[in-house]
Scaffold this motif. Structure first.
Motif, PDB file in Angstrom:
ATOM      1  N   GLY A  42       3.846  45.872  31.458  1.00 12.45           N
ATOM      2  CA  GLY A  42       3.437  46.753  30.371  1.00 12.45           C
ATOM      3  C   GLY A  42       2.297  46.228  29.522  1.00 12.45           C
ATOM      4  O   GLY A  42       2.069  46.715  28.426  1.00 12.45           O
ATOM      5  N   ASP A  43       1.564  45.262  29.990  1.00  4.62           N
ATOM      6  CA  ASP A  43       0.441  44.707  29.251  1.00  4.62           C
ATOM      7  C   ASP A  43      -0.810  44.791  30.124  1.00  4.62           C
ATOM      8  O   ASP A  43      -0.778  44.394  31.289  1.00  4.62           O
ATOM      9  N   PRO A  44      -1.926  45.303  29.586  1.00  6.02           N
ATOM     10  CA  PRO A  44      -3.134  45.464  30.404  1.00  6.02           C
ATOM     11  C   PRO A  44      -3.666  44.154  30.985  1.00  6.02           C
ATOM     12  O   PRO A  44      -4.165  44.143  32.115  1.00  6.02           O
ATOM     13  N   ILE A  45      -3.547  43.064  30.243  1.00  5.29           N
ATOM     14  CA  ILE A  45      -4.019  41.772  30.753  1.00  5.29           C
ATOM     15  C   ILE A  45      -3.191  41.369  31.964  1.00  5.29           C
ATOM     16  O   ILE A  45      -3.729  40.954  33.001  1.00  5.29           O
ATOM     17  N   ARG A  46      -1.861  41.514  31.860  1.00  8.56           N
ATOM     18  CA  ARG A  46      -0.998  41.133  32.981  1.00  8.56           C
ATOM     19  C   ARG A  46      -1.205  42.047  34.177  1.00  8.56           C
ATOM     20  O   ARG A  46      -1.159  41.591  35.328  1.00  8.56           O
ATOM     21  N   LEU A  47      -1.446  43.322  33.935  1.00  6.46           N
ATOM     22  CA  LEU A  47      -1.736  44.224  35.060  1.00  6.46           C
ATOM     23  C   LEU A  47      -3.016  43.814  35.769  1.00  6.46           C
ATOM     24  O   LEU A  47      -3.086  43.808  37.002  1.00  6.46           O
ATOM     25  N   PRO A  75      -4.867  28.814  27.542  1.00  5.82           N
ATOM     26  CA  PRO A  75      -3.425  28.865  27.268  1.00  5.82           C
ATOM     27  C   PRO A  75      -2.869  30.292  27.220  1.00  5.82           C
ATOM     28  O   PRO A  75      -1.740  30.527  27.635  1.00  5.82           O
ATOM     29  N   THR A  76      -3.672  31.236  26.751  1.00  2.72           N
ATOM     30  CA  THR A  76      -3.221  32.632  26.711  1.00  2.72           C
ATOM     31  C   THR A  76      -3.086  33.185  28.124  1.00  2.72           C
ATOM     32  O   THR A  76      -2.098  33.863  28.443  1.00  2.72           O
ATOM     33  N   ILE A  77      -4.047  32.891  28.975  1.00  3.53           N
ATOM     34  CA  ILE A  77      -3.962  33.317  30.382  1.00  3.53           C
ATOM     35  C   ILE A  77      -2.729  32.688  31.027  1.00  3.53           C
ATOM     36  O   ILE A  77      -1.979  33.357  31.740  1.00  3.53           O
ATOM     37  N   SER A  78      -2.487  31.411  30.772  1.00  7.38           N
ATOM     38  CA  SER A  78      -1.315  30.734  31.334  1.00  7.38           C
ATOM     39  C   SER A  78      -0.022  31.372  30.858  1.00  7.38           C
ATOM     40  O   SER A  78       0.931  31.497  31.636  1.00  7.38           O
ATOM     41  N   HIS A  80       0.401  34.571  30.052  1.00  9.03           N
ATOM     42  CA  HIS A  80       0.548  35.838  30.788  1.00  9.03           C
ATOM     43  C   HIS A  80       1.000  35.580  32.230  1.00  9.03           C
ATOM     44  O   HIS A  80       1.862  36.297  32.752  1.00  9.03           O
ATOM     45  N   LEU A  81       0.448  34.560  32.851  1.00  7.93           N
ATOM     46  CA  LEU A  81       0.856  34.217  34.214  1.00  7.93           C
ATOM     47  C   LEU A  81       2.311  33.765  34.256  1.00  7.93           C
ATOM     48  O   LEU A  81       3.050  34.103  35.189  1.00  7.93           O
ATOM     49  N   LYS A  82       2.734  33.040  33.250  1.00  7.65           N
ATOM     50  CA  LYS A  82       4.135  32.610  33.161  1.00  7.65           C
ATOM     51  C   LYS A  82       5.069  33.812  33.094  1.00  7.65           C
ATOM     52  O   LYS A  82       6.106  33.850  33.770  1.00  7.65           O
ATOM     53  N   LEU A  83       4.703  34.828  32.317  1.00  8.49           N
ATOM     54  CA  LEU A  83       5.546  36.020  32.208  1.00  8.49           C
ATOM     55  C   LEU A  83       5.613  36.777  33.533  1.00  8.49           C
ATOM     56  O   LEU A  83       6.676  37.298  33.908  1.00  8.49           O
ATOM     57  N   GLY A  88       9.246  37.602  38.466  1.00  8.28           N
ATOM     58  CA  GLY A  88       9.380  37.568  39.924  1.00  8.28           C
ATOM     59  C   GLY A  88       8.267  38.283  40.654  1.00  8.28           C
ATOM     60  O   GLY A  88       8.409  38.615  41.828  1.00  8.28           O
ATOM     61  N   LEU A  89       7.141  38.512  39.971  1.00 11.33           N
ATOM     62  CA  LEU A  89       6.031  39.233  40.589  1.00 11.33           C
ATOM     63  C   LEU A  89       5.045  38.312  41.300  1.00 11.33           C
ATOM     64  O   LEU A  89       4.396  38.723  42.260  1.00 11.33           O
ATOM     65  N   ILE A  90       4.917  37.087  40.822  1.00 13.86           N
ATOM     66  CA  ILE A  90       4.006  36.115  41.429  1.00 13.86           C
ATOM     67  C   ILE A  90       4.692  34.759  41.495  1.00 13.86           C
ATOM     68  O   ILE A  90       5.725  34.548  40.856  1.00 13.86           O
ATOM     69  N   ASP A  91       4.095  33.867  42.266  1.00 13.81           N
ATOM     70  CA  ASP A  91       4.544  32.481  42.291  1.00 13.81           C
ATOM     71  C   ASP A  91       3.291  31.613  42.343  1.00 13.81           C
ATOM     72  O   ASP A  91       2.175  32.128  42.517  1.00 13.81           O
ATOM     73  N   CYS A  92       3.483  30.307  42.191  1.00  8.62           N
ATOM     74  CA  CYS A  92       2.318  29.432  42.149  1.00  8.62           C
ATOM     75  C   CYS A  92       2.658  28.052  42.682  1.00  8.62           C
ATOM     76  O   CYS A  92       3.825  27.712  42.880  1.00  8.62           O
ATOM     77  N   GLU A  93       1.576  27.280  42.886  1.00  5.82           N
ATOM     78  CA  GLU A  93       1.710  25.899  43.344  1.00  5.82           C
ATOM     79  C   GLU A  93       0.545  25.097  42.775  1.00  5.82           C
ATOM     80  O   GLU A  93      -0.604  25.558  42.812  1.00  5.82           O
ATOM     81  N   ARG A  94       0.859  23.937  42.229  1.00 11.01           N
ATOM     82  CA  ARG A  94      -0.183  23.037  41.734  1.00 11.01           C
ATOM     83  C   ARG A  94      -0.742  22.240  42.902  1.00 11.01           C
ATOM     84  O   ARG A  94      -0.005  21.675  43.699  1.00 11.01           O
ATOM     85  N   ARG A  95      -2.063  22.209  42.971  1.00  7.32           N
ATOM     86  CA  ARG A  95      -2.765  21.407  43.978  1.00  7.32           C
ATOM     87  C   ARG A  95      -3.813  20.575  43.249  1.00  7.32           C
ATOM     88  O   ARG A  95      -4.880  21.091  42.905  1.00  7.32           O
ATOM     89  N   GLY A  96      -3.481  19.353  42.996  1.00  2.00           N
ATOM     90  CA  GLY A  96      -4.378  18.489  42.221  1.00  2.00           C
ATOM     91  C   GLY A  96      -4.463  18.989  40.796  1.00  2.00           C
ATOM     92  O   GLY A  96      -3.465  19.145  40.107  1.00  2.00           O
ATOM     93  N   THR A  97      -5.664  19.294  40.363  1.00  2.00           N
ATOM     94  CA  THR A  97      -5.907  19.758  38.998  1.00  2.00           C
ATOM     95  C   THR A  97      -5.601  21.239  38.832  1.00  2.00           C
ATOM     96  O   THR A  97      -5.274  21.684  37.737  1.00  2.00           O
TER      97      THR A  97
END
Length: 133
Positions: A42-47, A75-78, A80-83, A88-97
């Motif tokens: 429900g947020d335009p940035i997250r969409l 930090p704001t982008i992070s 939104h990505l956390k939410l 359960g819409l996305i997942d992630c993996e850290r690769r180095g930096t």
């Protein structure tokens, strides 16, 4: 942030999915779970973030490629990505930096199934409703 801090909705049951909204009413637990997903959407940035991740050739995108597309701090982008991850819409993996994100199609498929009218079923009779336009 550890993965223990995140609560991912929609991954409790692999085979069981919510019935479509037009086939049976949702129970309380299902509606609470789905509300979290719809709230994340429900947020335009997250969409936009979800769309950028989902449409990326190769199926994944680095956060370094997402951040410049917005007039927001990292930090704001992070956040939104956390939410989106918690929903359960996305997942992630850290690769180095860098952190790479990808779509979890199980949740988008589930949402599509919930919102889709079963093939061949007529719409409910709207006779007597006040919506005549």
């Amino acid at each position: 942030m550890s993965k223990q801090d995140l609560t991912v909705v929609g991954q409790d049951s692999v085979d069981g999915c919510c019935p479509g909204l037009l086939t049976a009413p949702l129970d309380e637990a299902q509606s609470v779970e789905l509300a979290k997903v719809f709230k994340a959407l429900g947020d335009p940035i997250r969409l936009r973030l979800l769309s950028m991740i989902a449409s990326r050739a190769g199926g994944e995108v680095c956060v370094c490629d997402l951040t410049p597309a917005f007039d927001l701090s990292q930090p704001t982008i992070s956040h939104h990505l956390k939410l989106l991850r918690q929903a359960g819409l996305i997942d992630c993996e850290r690769r180095g930096t860098w952190v790479y994100y990808w779509l979890l199609p199980e949740m988008t498929d589930r949402l599509a199934g919930i919102l889709t009218r079963p093939t061949g079923q007529p719409l409910p009779d709207r006779a007597g409703t006040a919506v005549d336009a």
